[in-house]
Design a protein around this motif. Structure first.
Motif, PDB file in Angstrom:
ATOM      1  N   UNK A  42      66.834  -1.200  31.496  1.00 38.93           N
ATOM      2  CA  UNK A  42      66.813  -1.034  32.884  1.00 38.93           C
ATOM      3  C   UNK A  42      67.241  -0.033  33.212  1.00 38.93           C
ATOM      4  N   UNK A  43      66.045   0.970  33.979  1.00 38.37           N
ATOM      5  CA  UNK A  43      66.682   2.578  34.743  1.00 38.37           C
ATOM      6  C   UNK A  43      67.583   2.487  35.624  1.00 38.37           C
ATOM      7  N   UNK A  44      67.498   3.394  36.238  1.00 38.58           N
ATOM      8  CA  UNK A  44      68.657   4.010  37.487  1.00 38.58           C
ATOM      9  C   UNK A  44      68.551   2.874  38.590  1.00 38.58           C
ATOM     10  N   UNK A  45      67.088   2.852  39.061  1.00 39.69           N
ATOM     11  CA  UNK A  45      66.710   2.148  39.964  1.00 39.69           C
ATOM     12  C   UNK A  45      66.169   0.433  39.905  1.00 39.69           C
ATOM     13  N   UNK A  46      66.988   0.507  39.259  1.00 35.48           N
ATOM     14  CA  UNK A  46      66.602  -1.344  38.422  1.00 35.48           C
ATOM     15  C   UNK A  46      67.631  -1.583  38.386  1.00 35.48           C
ATOM     16  N   UNK A  47      68.342  -0.990  38.528  1.00 40.76           N
ATOM     17  CA  UNK A  47      70.297  -2.035  39.684  1.00 40.76           C
ATOM     18  C   UNK A  47      70.503  -3.849  39.207  1.00 40.76           C
ATOM     19  N   UNK A  48      69.196  -3.877  39.746  1.00 34.16           N
ATOM     20  CA  UNK A  48      69.065  -6.018  40.632  1.00 34.16           C
ATOM     21  C   UNK A  48      68.972  -6.494  39.217  1.00 34.16           C
ATOM     22  N   UNK A  49      67.927  -5.639  38.048  1.00 36.10           N
ATOM     23  CA  UNK A  49      67.603  -6.514  37.195  1.00 36.10           C
ATOM     24  C   UNK A  49      68.458  -6.166  36.161  1.00 36.10           C
ATOM     25  N   UNK A  50      68.952  -4.996  36.208  1.00 40.21           N
ATOM     26  CA  UNK A  50      70.395  -5.222  35.696  1.00 40.21           C
ATOM     27  C   UNK A  50      71.607  -6.097  35.662  1.00 40.21           C
ATOM     28  N   UNK A  51      71.917  -6.423  36.844  1.00 37.85           N
ATOM     29  CA  UNK A  51      72.393  -7.466  37.016  1.00 37.85           C
ATOM     30  C   UNK A  51      72.204  -8.192  36.194  1.00 37.85           C
ATOM     31  N   UNK A  52      71.134  -8.921  36.418  1.00 40.34           N
ATOM     32  CA  UNK A  52      70.578 -10.525  36.008  1.00 40.34           C
ATOM     33  C   UNK A  52      70.757 -10.163  34.231  1.00 40.34           C
TER      34      UNK A  52
END
Length: 399
Positions: A42-52
């Motif tokens: 997950x890139x820097x703008x995909x924090x929500x996806x990184x949380x999952x």
């Protein structure tokens, strides 16, 4: 004193360059678990996806534990039952929409933080009230319902024996259903205000879709005009909104059955997807700069510009679903059809929205309006002429 080991957490790995200054690796989120680093993709703008991704990692890590030893309630740790529940429900959780999955895993985290070190026998009124102290009643009730589901599941699978006793969760009273709905004028203000600015057009499309179909917000913001895995699909050719992704499992109280798209909305959607000269069409129902987005923040800002403080507290995105149901009931659509249209039960529709239907208590109204109430057929009158039943009393002297 040894330093306490940190729980797995997200860490932003900076962009990396080679000796010539060229970018070799973009900045990405990674999971750090002690000395171990796990890529999320997950890139820097995909924090929500990184949380999952982090939640999935924790599930895989902790759910590997097996329940051993005595299964009496005073021996079994709640943390072990939570891990067992997550493991057995892994496929169901994986198929959830991202927003709902994130909410469930946050609830699990809060439960584990308080209850994890306790055994099942320690669930009682005192401990439950301590857990609820200073918390929102609606939120804490939802969490305790999850805890109860975890314990009941463990008992059903033979992982815990409560010895025939019932546990006291001291569950807060269920909040009354919110039946606030938008007026036609309010909907018009919201849509026109969103269309006036180029960067909020997607909010207008979200509002119209929510109003016409009564679909929950998380499903609208994930929906695509192109059939693709993991997303609800809008079939523009046949005019059907498949609100559940292929293979997705949904709980009984969150059904997402297909719904026919009303013609006014269907015409809008076909135009949105097709685009116009100099303006490309959309792939997703709620799209911003070519990507599906959540309209949460934009909608909050929009309603803040239109409504006063009191009205802002009353309405939100979910109010669109209430509005759809209310308007259909006011138009005289049958309760059974409204229930199917919103993927709800007839009982819920009747209890929450029934008073908006033109036939609401109509028979009682007709009985009084036509003068039938309080009258009797001549054949059932008492034998003494001239005395109406309403004038008689039950305690007359039989003599």
């Amino acid at each position: 004193m040894p330093r306490r080991k940190k729980e797995p957490h997200l860490l932003l790995r900076k962009v990396r360059y080679d000796r010539r200054g060229r970018v070799t690796h973009q900045s990405t989120w990674i999971i750090r678990d002690g000395e171990r680093h796990v890529a999320t993709g997950c890139g820097v703008d995909d924090f929500a996806a990184a949380e999952l991704k982090l939640h999935d990692y924790n599930i895989a890590k902790h759910a590997a534990k097996s329940l051993t030893g005595p299964n009496q309630a005073n021996h079994v740790l709640i943390a072990d039952l939570i891990a067992y529940y997550l493991k057995r429900k892994e496929d169901w959780i994986a198929g959830m929409p991202p927003e709902r999955k994130r909410a469930l895993l946050v609830q699990i985290g809060r439960l584990n933080a308080f209850w994890g070190g306790k055994n099942v026998a320690e669930i009682n009124e005192e401990s439950s009230l301590k857990y609820q102290r200073g918390r929102n009643k609606h939120s804490v009730r939802s969490e305790l319902e999850v805890l109860r589901a975890v314990i009941n599941f463990g008992e059903k699978k033979g992982k815990v024996d409560k010895g025939g006793r019932s546990l006291d969760y001291a569950m807060p009273a269920k909040a009354k259903s919110r039946v606030t709905f938008y007026t036609r004028r309010e909907i018009a203000l919201l849509v026109l205000s969103a269309y006036r600015r180029k960067d909020t057009v997607h909010i207008a499309r979200f509002i119209l879709t929510g109003l016409y179909t009564g679909t929950r917000s998380e499903r609208i913001e994930r929906a695509s005009y192109i059939r693709e895995p993991g997303r609800p699909w809008v079939d523009l050719e046949n005019g059907v909104f498949y609100r559940r992704a292929d293979g997705e499992m949904t709980p009984a109280n969150k059904r997402a059955d297909p719904v026919r798209i009303p013609r006014p909305l269907l015409m809008h959607m076909r135009r949105w997807h097709k685009g116009a000269p100099g303006r490309p069409g959309s792939r997703y129902v709620v799209e911003y700069r070519g990507r599906p987005v959540s309209p949460r923040k934009g909608f909050y800002t929009l309603k803040g510009k239109i409504f006063d403080k009191e009205r802002r507290r009353e309405v939100n995105r979910h109010t669109l679903r209430h509005t759809c149901a209310t308007w259909l009931m006011q138009a005289g659509v049958s309760i059974s059809l409204v229930a199917k249209y919103l993927s709800a039960t007839e009982k819920i529709i009747e209890e929450v929205y029934g008073h908006h239907h033109p036939d609401f208590h109509s028979e009682a109204d007709h009985a009084f309006s036509r003068g039938k109430a309080g009258r009797m057929d001549e054949q059932s009158r008492q034998k003494r002429p001239g005395q109406s039943r309403i004038d008689s009393t039950d305690d007359e002297d039989p003599a």
